[in-house]
Design a protein around this motif. Sequence first.
Motif, PDB file in Angstrom:
ATOM      1  N   ARG B 122       0.848  -1.199   0.000  1.00 27.02           N
ATOM      2  CA  ARG B 122       0.000   0.000   0.000  1.00 27.02           C
ATOM      3  C   ARG B 122       0.872   1.233   0.000  1.00 27.02           C
ATOM      4  O   ARG B 122       2.012   1.179   0.478  1.00 27.02           O
ATOM      5  N   ASP B 123       0.328   2.308  -0.504  1.00 24.00           N
ATOM      6  CA  ASP B 123       1.042   3.588  -0.471  1.00 24.00           C
ATOM      7  C   ASP B 123       1.013   4.097   0.966  1.00 24.00           C
ATOM      8  O   ASP B 123      -0.041   4.452   1.485  1.00 24.00           O
ATOM      9  N   ARG B 124       2.193   4.099   1.616  1.00 26.52           N
ATOM     10  CA  ARG B 124       2.237   4.495   3.036  1.00 26.52           C
ATOM     11  C   ARG B 124       1.924   5.985   3.220  1.00 26.52           C
ATOM     12  O   ARG B 124       1.356   6.392   4.208  1.00 26.52           O
ATOM     13  N   SER B 125       2.362   6.804   2.272  1.00 25.55           N
ATOM     14  CA  SER B 125       2.195   8.243   2.444  1.00 25.55           C
ATOM     15  C   SER B 125       0.750   8.659   2.248  1.00 25.55           C
ATOM     16  O   SER B 125       0.297   9.633   2.831  1.00 25.55           O
ATOM     17  N   ARG B 126       0.040   7.947   1.408  1.00 26.96           N
ATOM     18  CA  ARG B 126      -1.382   8.258   1.181  1.00 26.96           C
ATOM     19  C   ARG B 126      -2.127   6.944   1.187  1.00 26.96           C
ATOM     20  O   ARG B 126      -2.254   6.271   0.170  1.00 26.96           O
ATOM     21  N   TRP B 127      -2.589   6.596   2.351  1.00 25.97           N
ATOM     22  CA  TRP B 127      -3.205   5.289   2.573  1.00 25.97           C
ATOM     23  C   TRP B 127      -4.411   5.072   1.670  1.00 25.97           C
ATOM     24  O   TRP B 127      -4.699   3.958   1.255  1.00 25.97           O
ATOM     25  N   SER B 129      -4.897   6.194  -1.316  1.00 25.42           N
ATOM     26  CA  SER B 129      -4.614   6.539  -2.698  1.00 25.42           C
ATOM     27  C   SER B 129      -4.469   5.322  -3.611  1.00 25.42           C
ATOM     28  O   SER B 129      -5.189   5.189  -4.596  1.00 25.42           O
ATOM     29  N   SER B 130      -3.527   4.456  -3.306  1.00 23.74           N
ATOM     30  CA  SER B 130      -3.274   3.351  -4.238  1.00 23.74           C
ATOM     31  C   SER B 130      -2.730   2.140  -3.501  1.00 23.74           C
ATOM     32  O   SER B 130      -2.309   2.240  -2.348  1.00 23.74           O
ATOM     33  N   GLY B 200      -9.061  11.594  -0.915  1.00 28.08           N
ATOM     34  CA  GLY B 200      -7.954  11.150  -0.069  1.00 28.08           C
ATOM     35  C   GLY B 200      -8.417  10.714   1.304  1.00 28.08           C
ATOM     36  O   GLY B 200      -7.621  10.633   2.229  1.00 28.08           O
TER      37      GLY B 200
END
Lengths: 166, 283
Positions: B122-127, B129-130, B200
């Motif tokens: 998972r995208d750690r910076s934007r959970w 997102s993607s 987001g």
Amino acid sequence: MIFIRSFAMLIFCILCQWWAGEHLSVFGAVPGVALLFTVALSAFVPAGLCHLFGFLCGLYLDFSSLHQFGTNALLLTTAAHLVWLLRRRLDMTAPFTQGVLCLGVSAGHLILYYFLGLFVREPHSFPTLWRLLAEPVMNGLLAPFVFAFIGRFGLVERQQGFSASE
Amino acid sequence: MNKEKRLANLSFAFFAAISLICMVLPAGVLARVAKAVSYYLFTPFVYESHNAAGKVENLPRTAALLLQIEDENRQLRRENREAKIVRAQIESLLEENRRLGDMVGLSPEKQWKGVWGRVIERDRSRWMSSLTVDRGYVDGVSKQAPVLAVSTDGVTAALAGTVVDVERNSSRVMLISDEMSAVTAYIESKGLDCLVEGRGRQTVRLSYIPLDANVDVGARVFTSPTSAVFPPGILIGRIIRAYQREGTSVFLSAEVEPYVNIGGLKELFIVTGLQKGRTGGQK
């Protein structure tokens, strides 16, 4: 030897970050294992190595992201440099210092990530209050354990040498 | 300035410069090379870690499960007999639906085909997102394929996102909550086409609702037949809040809670074999 150990540490760090993302996420807040390892390593190893470590950890975080490729690499390299500069002024062996340092760095990382998003004009919402509170606290609490682990891994002798000489 | 500090500053400047170039010039040669290198470096690592962890985690569970299988098997046989009757009823209803559809000139619904994939990253910076799933082009996954997941109540499947990047054994999925995501949708019983936009967050925004539309809280939202990317009739979510008209805006908007748990997705269904040449999905 220190390079081989740091490389092994990098692999282990990425593995831990991946595992934390899978199993330790609390409503979207995930411990920043990569950030913690970068900070902890920067307190003990030479500058070039800690910058490379931070850069590669950041690249790993960026690879899983759709937007802002390079932001985490920049922020983690900066964090590594900052800690490297601070390590002569702070007692990096004290758990309280380690916790507060990681808490501050991770809060800064979250906020700067947002502002860098504005800079490169990527649509990005400000981190939720929950993430802003939970992630730095999680990181602050985990910091002494990561520092202790790195100590066990044999990467702290150099810093102790520094302290003695200064 | 001593030599060590000078070297440190040089090393910092070097890595910071590479990062900045990647950020500011995302389509530049350096950024593309860095992206490709990171993808080829980290994807196999994540893929293999995921597989290895799955095997290790499953060992004790498999042993315990063996003991339950006998009971479950008996129960499933019983349910299977009952399901056959339900299936017969459904087939009869489908036939009736097809006949009525032909009468009013509607095209028949296509059956969704696809593959199930597990989330490996998972995208750690934007959970919100993607994420990355362990299915790639060898499994028939293509770009812009709709991605579904089991709803939070476990009863049905609902829209989770769309595939934006496909590799051999993995694909990256942009979730409907991503800021760049936009899905044409309609509100149940109203027949109004609107746009579901990511924010987001766990909830998404339903925009472009006509002013005279009476939006009901609790109404379900589905993908629209006019969508360029998604097959019609996929459940997206339900309206949890209707906003008042803002300023001079000529449209209303509402907040929609997706039927899938965006923050906790583990398994996804990727629809394959849809028409080529579909476009859209991203703002």
